[in-house]
Design an enzyme around this catalytic site. Structure first.
Site, PDB file in Angstrom:
ATOM      1  N   TYR A 126     -10.774 -10.563  10.917  1.00 26.49           N
ATOM      2  CA  TYR A 126     -11.786 -11.508  10.757  1.00 26.49           C
ATOM      3  C   TYR A 126     -11.465 -12.966  10.750  1.00 26.49           C
ATOM      4  O   TYR A 126     -10.251 -13.218  10.301  1.00 26.49           O
ATOM      5  CB  TYR A 126     -12.949 -11.194   9.726  1.00 26.49           C
ATOM      6  N   LYS A 158       0.695  -1.354   0.034  1.00 24.86           N
ATOM      7  CA  LYS A 158       0.067   0.004  -0.112  1.00 24.86           C
ATOM      8  C   LYS A 158       0.754   1.309   0.079  1.00 24.86           C
ATOM      9  O   LYS A 158       0.577   2.317  -0.753  1.00 24.86           O
ATOM     10  CB  LYS A 158      -0.955   0.054   1.175  1.00 24.86           C
ATOM     11  N   ALA A 179      -1.209   2.369  15.495  1.00 22.94           N
ATOM     12  CA  ALA A 179      -0.969   3.550  14.631  1.00 22.94           C
ATOM     13  C   ALA A 179      -0.407   3.399  13.246  1.00 22.94           C
ATOM     14  O   ALA A 179       0.304   4.161  12.562  1.00 22.94           O
ATOM     15  CB  ALA A 179      -0.094   4.499  15.336  1.00 22.94           C
TER      16      ALA A 179
END
Length: 274
Positions: free
Chosen positions: A216, A64, A127
């Site tokens: 999850y 990312k 964070a």
């Protein structure tokens, strides 16, 4: 046919191809979407080659931040997050980066779970990139206070200062957190290792506090088990966030917003049988 994908490494576990196939079937959009195992040492080159034909892509760990540096232009929310999870090839061939993680989590909380943030006291754990991506949309809901807690307090304080112009946000270490809170969101990866951030029991008010884990699994995560044992009013996991951030990306690519509820229901059923 228009081509899309998700970049990651590892990527075999990804549910994104199933999600976007279901979205395409539901909306009648003609596209193909697959998972691409990008090399750790050459994500930019791999992505550029895909976009010689590809129209868009999702980006998952660990790329990312690299995607953020790769693109030619950024959305405001991606700029704030410092990370990109959605790539869009523009008509002129340039790449635009966006970040739908925060919008996905917020929609899962508010639309799917009916959780209000306005005027509430909210605790975000961690964070890293997951938390950076949700700060702008969360602060846009005008909570009374948003506290970021992290193992390294300085990182939480610095992150809060970056977003201080958007609302009442502060940072501290885990040991400094004083509750109770209306909503606690776990943005750490501790649940993957079966761990829970070291928090005082006072952060949860039995029967009132809602707890949400961005992770999850088939069974409740370690964080959600911990929360339930301490009387949390509700515990929620991140499967809805996964579907909602995908729906937002699909909308950015195709201009059509798919219905997320039936897709989330399909994934829940599938997860239960794993």
């Amino acid at each position: 046919m228009d081509r899309y994908c998700v970049f990651g490494n590892p990527i075999g576990h990804s549910k994104s191809p199933l999600i976007h196939r279901l979205f395409a079937e539901q909306t009648g959009e003609a596209l193909v979407y697959d998972a691409q195992l990008a090399p750790l040492d050459d994500f930019p080159g791999f992505a550029r080659r895909f976009f010689e034909q590809g129209k868009g892509a999702n980006v998952t760990v660990p790329f990312k931040e690299e995607a953020y540096r790769l693109v030619d232009e950024l959305s405001e929310r991606a700029t704030r997050a410092g990370a990109v999870n959605t790539l869009i090839r523009l008509a002129d061939g340039r790449l635009r980066g966006d970040n739908t993680d925060g919008a996905g989590l917020l929609r899962d909380l508010t639309a799917n779970a009916g959780v209000e943030l306005r005027g509430k006291r909210v605790l975000l754990l961690g964070a890293g990139g997951a938390v950076r991506g949700v700060l702008e949309p969360f602060l846009g809901e005008c909570p009374a206070e948003l506290l970021i807690a992290n193992r390294t307090a300085r990182k939480a304080v610095d992150l809060a200062e970056r977003f201080a112009d958007l609302g009442a946000v502060h940072g501290c270490g885990f040991a400094e957190v004083e509750g109770p809170f209306d909503l606690i969101v776990n943005g750490t990866s501790a649940s993957l290792a079966g761990d829970v951030p070291p928090l005082a029991q006072s952060v949860i008010e039995p029967g009132r506090t809602v707890c949400y884990d961005m992770m999850y699994a088939k069974e409740p995560t370690a964080f959600n088990r911990w929360a339930a044992e301490r009387g949390a009013a509700r515990t929620l996991d991140g499967l809805g966030m996964l579907v909602e951030q995908a729906a937002e990306a699909f909308f950015l690519w195709r201009g059509v917003r798919p219905a997320s509820a039936p897709v989330l229901e399909t994934l829940r059923r599938q997860l239960a049988t794993v």
